[in-house]
Design a protein around this motif. Structure first.
Motif, mmCIF file in Angstrom:
data_model
loop_
_atom_site.group_PDB
_atom_site.id
_atom_site.type_symbol
_atom_site.label_atom_id
_atom_site.label_comp_id
_atom_site.label_asym_id
_atom_site.label_seq_id
_atom_site.Cartn_x
_atom_site.Cartn_y
_atom_site.Cartn_z
ATOM 1 N N ASP A 217 14.777 -8.718 3.476
ATOM 2 C CA ASP A 217 15.876 -8.309 3.806
ATOM 3 C C ASP A 217 16.829 -8.002 2.653
ATOM 4 O O ASP A 217 18.221 -7.796 2.753
ATOM 5 N N ILE A 218 16.525 -8.307 1.392
ATOM 6 C CA ILE A 218 17.269 -8.291 0.121
ATOM 7 C C ILE A 218 16.847 -6.862 -0.656
ATOM 8 O O ILE A 218 15.589 -6.838 -0.715
ATOM 9 N N PRO A 219 17.626 -6.016 -0.367
ATOM 10 C CA PRO A 219 17.198 -4.455 -0.838
ATOM 11 C C PRO A 219 16.565 -4.570 -2.093
ATOM 12 O O PRO A 219 15.595 -3.774 -2.198
ATOM 13 N N TYR A 220 17.058 -5.273 -3.268
ATOM 14 C CA TYR A 220 16.087 -5.174 -4.618
ATOM 15 C C TYR A 220 14.773 -5.627 -4.386
ATOM 16 O O TYR A 220 13.986 -5.214 -5.217
ATOM 17 N N ILE A 221 14.553 -6.707 -3.695
ATOM 18 C CA ILE A 221 13.448 -7.426 -3.473
ATOM 19 C C ILE A 221 12.388 -6.502 -2.778
ATOM 20 O O ILE A 221 11.175 -6.115 -2.977
ATOM 21 N N ALA A 222 13.087 -5.526 -1.733
ATOM 22 C CA ALA A 222 12.072 -4.916 -0.950
ATOM 23 C C ALA A 222 11.605 -3.630 -1.841
ATOM 24 O O ALA A 222 10.626 -3.067 -1.525
ATOM 25 N N GLU A 223 12.520 -3.362 -2.667
ATOM 26 C CA GLU A 223 12.305 -2.162 -3.415
ATOM 27 C C GLU A 223 11.172 -2.848 -4.695
ATOM 28 O O GLU A 223 10.122 -1.811 -4.954
ATOM 29 N N MET A 224 11.359 -3.716 -5.082
ATOM 30 C CA MET A 224 10.406 -4.411 -5.726
ATOM 31 C C MET A 224 8.963 -4.614 -5.148
ATOM 32 O O MET A 224 7.659 -4.514 -5.907
ATOM 33 N N GLU A 225 8.792 -5.025 -4.061
ATOM 34 C CA GLU A 225 7.493 -5.040 -3.340
ATOM 35 C C GLU A 225 6.950 -3.581 -3.252
ATOM 36 O O GLU A 225 5.667 -3.605 -3.203
ATOM 37 N N GLN A 226 7.704 -2.588 -3.075
ATOM 38 C CA GLN A 226 7.164 -1.287 -2.931
ATOM 39 C C GLN A 226 6.718 -0.877 -4.384
ATOM 40 O O GLN A 226 5.600 -0.176 -4.516
ATOM 41 N N ASP A 227 7.548 -1.042 -5.282
ATOM 42 C CA ASP A 227 7.178 -0.691 -6.688
ATOM 43 C C ASP A 227 5.725 -1.439 -7.220
ATOM 44 O O ASP A 227 4.960 -0.821 -7.553
ATOM 45 N N LEU A 228 5.681 -2.706 -6.727
ATOM 46 C CA LEU A 228 4.144 -3.428 -7.053
ATOM 47 C C LEU A 228 3.215 -2.975 -6.415
ATOM 48 O O LEU A 228 2.145 -2.758 -6.965
ATOM 49 N N LEU A 229 3.448 -2.675 -5.129
ATOM 50 C CA LEU A 229 2.323 -2.140 -4.477
ATOM 51 C C LEU A 229 1.912 -0.971 -5.181
ATOM 52 O O LEU A 229 0.425 -0.683 -5.171
ATOM 53 N N GLU A 230 2.667 0.074 -5.521
ATOM 54 C CA GLU A 230 2.171 1.314 -5.826
ATOM 55 C C GLU A 230 1.582 1.104 -7.382
ATOM 56 O O GLU A 230 0.445 1.668 -7.586
ATOM 57 N N GLN A 231 2.176 0.277 -8.025
ATOM 58 C CA GLN A 231 1.370 -0.222 -9.522
ATOM 59 C C GLN A 231 0.115 -0.786 -9.239
ATOM 60 O O GLN A 231 -0.948 -0.630 -9.995
ATOM 61 N N ILE A 232 0.002 -1.765 -8.254
ATOM 62 C CA ILE A 232 -1.194 -2.413 -7.913
ATOM 63 C C ILE A 232 -2.311 -1.491 -7.635
ATOM 64 O O ILE A 232 -3.471 -1.354 -8.269
ATOM 65 N N ASN A 233 -2.067 -0.442 -6.944
ATOM 66 C CA ASN A 233 -2.912 0.552 -6.445
ATOM 67 C C ASN A 233 -3.261 1.537 -7.412
ATOM 68 O O ASN A 233 -4.131 2.464 -7.010
ATOM 69 N N CYS A 234 -2.570 1.651 -8.434
ATOM 70 C CA CYS A 234 -2.879 2.447 -9.739
ATOM 71 C C CYS A 234 -3.898 1.905 -10.508
ATOM 72 O O CYS A 234 -4.365 2.453 -11.643
ATOM 73 N N LEU A 235 -4.320 0.694 -10.448
ATOM 74 C CA LEU A 235 -5.199 -0.205 -11.116
ATOM 75 C C LEU A 235 -6.517 0.346 -10.922
ATOM 76 O O LEU A 235 -7.422 0.006 -11.986
ATOM 77 N N GLY A 236 -6.835 0.832 -10.005
ATOM 78 C CA GLY A 236 -8.176 1.568 -9.819
ATOM 79 C C GLY A 236 -9.282 0.414 -9.524
ATOM 80 O O GLY A 236 -10.613 0.745 -9.410
ATOM 81 N N ILE A 237 -8.937 -0.676 -9.036
ATOM 82 C CA ILE A 237 -9.756 -1.546 -8.597
ATOM 83 C C ILE A 237 -10.446 -1.219 -7.069
ATOM 84 O O ILE A 237 -11.656 -1.184 -7.301
ATOM 85 N N GLY A 238 -9.648 -0.944 -6.408
ATOM 86 C CA GLY A 238 -10.114 -0.308 -5.019
ATOM 87 C C GLY A 238 -11.037 -1.285 -3.939
ATOM 88 O O GLY A 238 -11.144 -2.283 -4.530
ATOM 89 N N PRO A 239 -11.220 -0.945 -2.901
ATOM 90 C CA PRO A 239 -12.061 -1.369 -1.812
ATOM 91 C C PRO A 239 -13.226 -2.023 -2.206
ATOM 92 O O PRO A 239 -14.159 -1.334 -2.745
ATOM 93 N N GLY A 240 -13.323 -3.463 -2.018
ATOM 94 C CA GLY A 240 -14.633 -4.135 -2.770
ATOM 95 C C GLY A 240 -14.904 -4.127 -4.140
ATOM 96 O O GLY A 240 -15.796 -4.419 -4.730
ATOM 97 N N GLY A 241 -13.701 -3.592 -4.777
ATOM 98 C CA GLY A 241 -13.615 -3.776 -6.252
ATOM 99 C C GLY A 241 -14.778 -2.509 -6.834
ATOM 100 O O GLY A 241 -14.901 -2.487 -8.098
ATOM 101 N N LEU A 242 -14.984 -1.611 -6.127
ATOM 102 C CA LEU A 242 -15.797 -0.468 -6.420
ATOM 103 C C LEU A 242 -15.244 0.884 -6.662
ATOM 104 O O LEU A 242 -15.575 1.868 -6.821
ATOM 105 N N GLY A 243 -13.816 0.634 -6.949
ATOM 106 C CA GLY A 243 -12.956 1.645 -7.376
ATOM 107 C C GLY A 243 -12.338 2.653 -6.238
ATOM 108 O O GLY A 243 -12.715 2.266 -5.043
#
Length: 281
Positions: A217-243
């Motif tokens: 419920d803290i706006p900048y923290i909510a934005e940080m959650e979304q930004d981190l999720l996007e960056q994590i999903n750009c790491l390419g690890i993927g489901p099961g670590g298979l990409g």
């Protein structure tokens, strides 16, 4: 008004919750897996996501554990000031519920009585118990069995205040990158920022319990959650670590005031089997 709750009722509910948590995944987790499966762009990643969905159906239909690692039982209690607990000690009642749940549910017993001697307790006790006193006359219980594939790659960083937001993001991304496939992705990332060494770790674990459809419920923290999720999903690890582009399903962040000289950050990872059940007595 004082309400009396007997420890026999607590034991009964804990037993049922251990079984429920290990057989059935919460609705928000199932929805997140389904949505991620539809968004996954790689063929192999999509196949892994579909297998995870089939696994959930089989576990629920046949009443067997979602994962062979049925975890160490972590129990959170919100104890109303107007509650009087009768009977045995509260700790004994909780552990008895876990003992019965893991026996009757045919759940794997994974706890050793000493961290170095390593002899199994053979009943999955004792639990790790976190409790706090709150207003009201109810007892809120959350049982969260925690598997150690993901627990083992969790981290605490005692950053300098000057490290700031960028330091936190760097620490989280490095933790996920180092973990690779070992955390059984897609994962849920719980983060605690602030407090002290132990406070940030507990906040990170509590963050894993939050409904994945809810944000801070803290706006900048909510934005940080979304930004981190996007960056994590750009790491390419993927489901099961298979990409793939589905390394994490959600990032949940809790914060707390801290000392002028510190910036504690706890990062608690959970695999796609992010199990937790809550009841209010």
């Amino acid at each position: 008004m004082i309400r009396k709750i007997h420890t026999l009722e607590i034991t009964k509910n804990i037993k049922e919750m251990c079984i429920e948590a290990n057989y059935y995944l919460s609705a928000d987790m199932k929805d997140a897996i389904q949505q991620a499966s539809q968004k996954e762009t790689t063929t192999l990643g999509k196949n892994v996501m579909q297998q995870l969905q089939k696994n959930l159906i089989i576990a629920a239909d046949e009443k067997i554990p979602i994962c062979q690692d049925t975890g160490m039982a972590v129990v959170f209690l919100d104890i109303g000031q107007g509650v009087h607990i009768q009977g045995d000690s509260l700790e004994n009642a909780i552990n008895e519920g876990i003992r019965r749940g893991y026996e009757e549910g045919y759940l794997r017993k994974s706890i050793v009585h000493d961290p170095l001697i390593r002899k199994n307790t053979k009943d999955n006790t004792p639990a790790v118990i976190h409790s706090k006193i709150v207003a009201g006359n109810t007892l809120k219980i959350t049982v969260a069995p925690k598997g150690f594939g993901s627990e083992n790659i969790s981290r605490i960083f005692m950053l300098k205040p000057s490290d700031g937001k960028e330091g936190v993001i760097k620490s989280v991304l490095q933790t996920i990158q180092d973990a690779g496939a070992n955390a059984c992705p897609p994962i849920v990332v719980g983060i605690g920022i602030g407090g002290t060494f132990e406070k940030c770790a507990i906040m990170a674990k509590e963050a894993l319990l939050r409904n994945l459809k809810e944000h801070s419920d803290i706006p900048y923290i909510a934005e940080m959650e979304q930004d981190l999720l996007e960056q994590i999903n750009c790491l390419g690890i993927g489901p099961g670590g298979l990409g793939g582009n589905t390394t994490a399903l959600a990032v949940n962040i809790n914060t707390y005031p801290t000392h002028i000289a510190g910036l504690p950050v706890g990062i608690n990872i959970c695999c796609h089997v992010n199990r937790h059940v809550t009841r209010i007595l």
